[in-house]
Motif scaffolding. Sequence first.
Motif, PDB file in Angstrom:
ATOM      1  N   ARG A 101       0.851  -1.195   0.000  1.00  0.00           N
ATOM      2  CA  ARG A 101       0.000   0.000   0.000  1.00  0.00           C
ATOM      3  C   ARG A 101       0.884   1.241   0.000  1.00  0.00           C
ATOM      4  O   ARG A 101       1.711   1.406   0.892  1.00  0.00           O
ATOM      5  CB  ARG A 101      -0.906  -0.014   1.225  1.00  0.00           C
ATOM      6  CG  ARG A 101      -1.914  -1.123   1.204  1.00  0.00           C
ATOM      7  CD  ARG A 101      -2.605  -1.265   2.558  1.00  0.00           C
ATOM      8  NE  ARG A 101      -3.630  -2.262   2.521  1.00  0.00           N
ATOM      9  CZ  ARG A 101      -3.402  -3.566   2.638  1.00  0.00           C
ATOM     10  NH1 ARG A 101      -2.177  -4.011   2.804  1.00  0.00           N
ATOM     11  NH2 ARG A 101      -4.399  -4.428   2.599  1.00  0.00           N
ATOM     12  N   TYR A 103       0.726   5.610  -0.600  1.00  0.00           N
ATOM     13  CA  TYR A 103      -0.174   6.761  -0.604  1.00  0.00           C
ATOM     14  C   TYR A 103       0.613   8.053  -0.799  1.00  0.00           C
ATOM     15  O   TYR A 103       1.797   8.128  -0.491  1.00  0.00           O
ATOM     16  CB  TYR A 103      -0.937   6.848   0.729  1.00  0.00           C
ATOM     17  CG  TYR A 103      -1.718   5.598   1.023  1.00  0.00           C
ATOM     18  CD1 TYR A 103      -2.986   5.424   0.495  1.00  0.00           C
ATOM     19  CD2 TYR A 103      -1.172   4.579   1.791  1.00  0.00           C
ATOM     20  CE1 TYR A 103      -3.698   4.256   0.743  1.00  0.00           C
ATOM     21  CE2 TYR A 103      -1.875   3.416   2.044  1.00  0.00           C
ATOM     22  CZ  TYR A 103      -3.139   3.260   1.509  1.00  0.00           C
ATOM     23  OH  TYR A 103      -3.835   2.102   1.747  1.00  0.00           O
ATOM     24  N   TRP A 139       3.981   4.571   3.000  1.00  0.00           N
ATOM     25  CA  TRP A 139       3.715   3.211   2.561  1.00  0.00           C
ATOM     26  C   TRP A 139       3.558   2.282   3.753  1.00  0.00           C
ATOM     27  O   TRP A 139       4.049   2.545   4.845  1.00  0.00           O
ATOM     28  CB  TRP A 139       4.822   2.723   1.634  1.00  0.00           C
ATOM     29  CG  TRP A 139       6.199   2.875   2.201  1.00  0.00           C
ATOM     30  CD1 TRP A 139       6.891   1.937   2.925  1.00  0.00           C
ATOM     31  CD2 TRP A 139       7.050   4.012   2.104  1.00  0.00           C
ATOM     32  NE1 TRP A 139       8.116   2.430   3.282  1.00  0.00           N
ATOM     33  CE2 TRP A 139       8.249   3.706   2.790  1.00  0.00           C
ATOM     34  CE3 TRP A 139       6.928   5.265   1.504  1.00  0.00           C
ATOM     35  CZ2 TRP A 139       9.302   4.597   2.893  1.00  0.00           C
ATOM     36  CZ3 TRP A 139       7.983   6.163   1.616  1.00  0.00           C
ATOM     37  CH2 TRP A 139       9.150   5.832   2.293  1.00  0.00           C
ATOM     38  N   THR A 144      -4.421  -0.437   6.328  1.00  0.00           N
ATOM     39  CA  THR A 144      -4.398   0.920   6.877  1.00  0.00           C
ATOM     40  C   THR A 144      -5.042   0.988   8.248  1.00  0.00           C
ATOM     41  O   THR A 144      -4.657   1.824   9.067  1.00  0.00           O
ATOM     42  CB  THR A 144      -5.092   1.924   5.927  1.00  0.00           C
ATOM     43  OG1 THR A 144      -6.404   1.445   5.629  1.00  0.00           O
ATOM     44  CG2 THR A 144      -4.311   2.107   4.647  1.00  0.00           C
ATOM     45  N   ASP A 164      -4.486   7.289  -2.833  1.00  0.00           N
ATOM     46  CA  ASP A 164      -3.717   6.097  -3.143  1.00  0.00           C
ATOM     47  C   ASP A 164      -2.773   6.441  -4.303  1.00  0.00           C
ATOM     48  O   ASP A 164      -3.137   7.201  -5.209  1.00  0.00           O
ATOM     49  CB  ASP A 164      -4.681   4.977  -3.543  1.00  0.00           C
ATOM     50  CG  ASP A 164      -3.991   3.653  -3.730  1.00  0.00           C
ATOM     51  OD1 ASP A 164      -3.296   3.483  -4.752  1.00  0.00           O
ATOM     52  OD2 ASP A 164      -4.146   2.786  -2.856  1.00  0.00           O
TER      53      ASP A 164
END
Length: 188
Positions: A101, A103, A139, A144, A164
């Motif tokens: 992930r 962002y 990251w 999250t 994102d």
Amino acid sequence: MAASTRIAFLRAINLGRNRRFPMAEVKECLADAGFTDVETHLATGNVRFGSRMRSRARLEERLEEVFEARTGFAVPTIVVSPAELCAVHDAAMALDVTAARRYVTFLKDPLTTGAKAEIDAWDAPGEGAKALDRAVVWWLDHPTAAAKFSNARVERHAVATTRDLKVVATLAERWGAAGGRAPTGTPT
């Protein structure tokens, strides 16, 4: 004077019942206020438009006035140029990060030296962050909901809104070229 293309990131809209601001209404109210070539992406408040205004701060202020007049609630707005969007995207892509992930948090104002140092020093298991001028790339290798780093942590230093990295890549590809500059790379 010709209109310049700008990109706005609207903070905290379409969250819950009380902050509804459909993208069709965003487009309509911007067109009514004299902005041109308005386009949106997703319902999270990503807007491209043309404006003759040159001052970023004045433009953000004007957009916030227009949005609050339409919705009845404050809509903090962060404006970047297509070149700035591409630069943030490219900086995010240049980081040697393999986390699942990733962002980008866009900031209304630049971070102080101390805030940058605090963010760059972030060290939690499976998390990392890199401060840029008016953005933070962060990251996670876990959900999250389990993260210690978040938009709220960045907002201790500046008004911020997070996207994102895949959304940022799409916007840089679609809208970055409007400023004459294409982004490099795409997130995986």
